[in-house]
Scaffold this motif. Structure first.
Motif, PDB file in Angstrom:
ATOM      1  N   ALA A   1      11.609 -63.780 -23.763  1.00  0.00           N
ATOM      2  CA  ALA A   1      11.052 -63.161 -22.557  1.00  0.00           C
ATOM      3  C   ALA A   1      11.681 -63.747 -21.286  1.00  0.00           C
ATOM      4  CB  ALA A   1       9.535 -63.338 -22.536  1.00  0.00           C
ATOM      5  N   LEU A   2      11.892 -65.057 -21.260  1.00  0.00           N
ATOM      6  CA  LEU A   2      12.545 -65.669 -20.092  1.00  0.00           C
ATOM      7  C   LEU A   2      13.978 -65.157 -19.936  1.00  0.00           C
ATOM      8  CD1 LEU A   2      11.331 -69.372 -20.313  1.00  0.00           C
ATOM      9  CD2 LEU A   2      10.902 -67.776 -18.441  1.00  0.00           C
TER      10      LEU A   2
ATOM     11  N   VAL B   1      14.255 -53.303 -21.311  1.00  0.00           N
ATOM     12  CA  VAL B   1      15.514 -53.019 -22.018  1.00  0.00           C
ATOM     13  C   VAL B   1      15.895 -54.214 -22.885  1.00  0.00           C
ATOM     14  CG1 VAL B   1      17.998 -52.664 -21.679  1.00  0.00           C
ATOM     15  CG2 VAL B   1      16.365 -51.387 -20.296  1.00  0.00           C
ATOM     16  N   PHE B   2      15.748 -55.409 -22.356  1.00  0.00           N
ATOM     17  CA  PHE B   2      16.132 -56.604 -23.079  1.00  0.00           C
ATOM     18  C   PHE B   2      14.995 -57.159 -23.928  1.00  0.00           C
ATOM     19  CE2 PHE B   2      18.609 -56.525 -19.120  1.00  0.00           C
ATOM     20  CZ  PHE B   2      19.853 -56.320 -19.670  1.00  0.00           C
ATOM     21  N   LEU B   3      13.779 -57.016 -23.462  1.00  0.00           N
ATOM     22  CA  LEU B   3      12.637 -57.602 -24.168  1.00  0.00           C
ATOM     23  C   LEU B   3      12.342 -56.890 -25.480  1.00  0.00           C
ATOM     24  CD1 LEU B   3      10.414 -59.718 -24.098  1.00  0.00           C
ATOM     25  CD2 LEU B   3       9.008 -58.096 -22.845  1.00  0.00           C
TER      26      LEU B   3
ATOM     27  N   ILE C   1       4.922 -63.191 -24.724  1.00  0.00           N
ATOM     28  CA  ILE C   1       5.335 -62.173 -23.758  1.00  0.00           C
ATOM     29  C   ILE C   1       4.419 -62.188 -22.540  1.00  0.00           C
ATOM     30  CG2 ILE C   1       5.491 -59.683 -23.370  1.00  0.00           C
ATOM     31  CD1 ILE C   1       6.490 -59.452 -26.282  1.00  0.00           C
ATOM     32  N   VAL C   2       3.129 -62.234 -22.777  1.00  0.00           N
ATOM     33  CA  VAL C   2       2.170 -62.227 -21.664  1.00  0.00           C
ATOM     34  C   VAL C   2       2.362 -63.445 -20.774  1.00  0.00           C
ATOM     35  CG1 VAL C   2      -0.292 -62.436 -21.114  1.00  0.00           C
ATOM     36  CG2 VAL C   2       0.463 -60.769 -22.805  1.00  0.00           C
TER      37      VAL C   2
ATOM     38  N   GLU D   1       3.681 -62.862 -16.823  1.00  0.00           N
ATOM     39  CA  GLU D   1       2.738 -63.173 -15.746  1.00  0.00           C
ATOM     40  C   GLU D   1       3.307 -64.131 -14.706  1.00  0.00           C
ATOM     41  OE1 GLU D   1      -0.262 -61.873 -14.975  1.00  0.00           O
ATOM     42  OE2 GLU D   1       0.200 -60.440 -16.562  1.00  0.00           O
ATOM     43  N   LEU D   2       4.484 -64.670 -14.968  1.00  0.00           N
ATOM     44  CA  LEU D   2       5.116 -65.526 -13.964  1.00  0.00           C
ATOM     45  C   LEU D   2       5.506 -64.685 -12.758  1.00  0.00           C
ATOM     46  CD1 LEU D   2       7.429 -67.688 -16.249  1.00  0.00           C
ATOM     47  CD2 LEU D   2       5.296 -68.389 -15.170  1.00  0.00           C
TER      48      LEU D   2
END
Length: 141
Positions: free
Chosen positions: A63-64, A79-81, A127-128, A132-133
């Protein structure tokens, strides 16, 4: 571990093709999926983490990296996640759960089903946590 990581990169790129991701993003998608799988394998096989813990930390990394690549490539993070998370999805766990249940092996089915649910929950939580960042942490400078 290298061969499996390369297989994860290629599989993620193939999954990108299947999901109609634009061609210019294939390499980033593949590298993100490969990095997630590599981290999962490192944590699970070499550092002794549980499968759920390894899945959680690998999902956080995916996710990062997805957020960073989304800013860098100027496209949506999904697209990437979506493609990058593909190698971490517990598909085999769900298969073995169904298999054991059909074969009337209820204890094995419950064990593999619970492991698959834990892995799926780890993916969701990872993911969450990252999504949320605040967006300002990922802006181009």
């Amino acid at each position: 571990m290298t061969a499996r990581t390369l297989a994860a990169v290629i599989g993620t790129m193939a999954f990108s093709l299947l999901f109609s991701v634009p061609r210019k993003y294939y390499l980033c998608c593949g590298l993100i999926g490969g990095a997630g799988w590599w981290l999962y394998a490192l944590l699970y096989e070499h550092l002794g983490c549980s499968a759920a813990e390894a899945t959680f930390f690998a999902t956080v990394a995916v996710a990062l990296l997805s957020r960073v690549c989304a800013v860098w490539q100027r496209c949506p993070v999904t697209v990437f996640l979506i493609t990058g998370i593909f190698p971490l999805v517990p598909g085999a766990g769900v298969y073995w759960t169904a298999y054991h249940l059909v074969m009337d092996q209820l204890e094995e089915g419950a064990a593999s089903g619970f492991a698959a649910v834990k892995a799926a929950a780890a993916i969701v939580l990872g993911i969450v946590l990252v999504l949320e960042l605040p967006a300002r942490l990922f802006r181009r400078k």
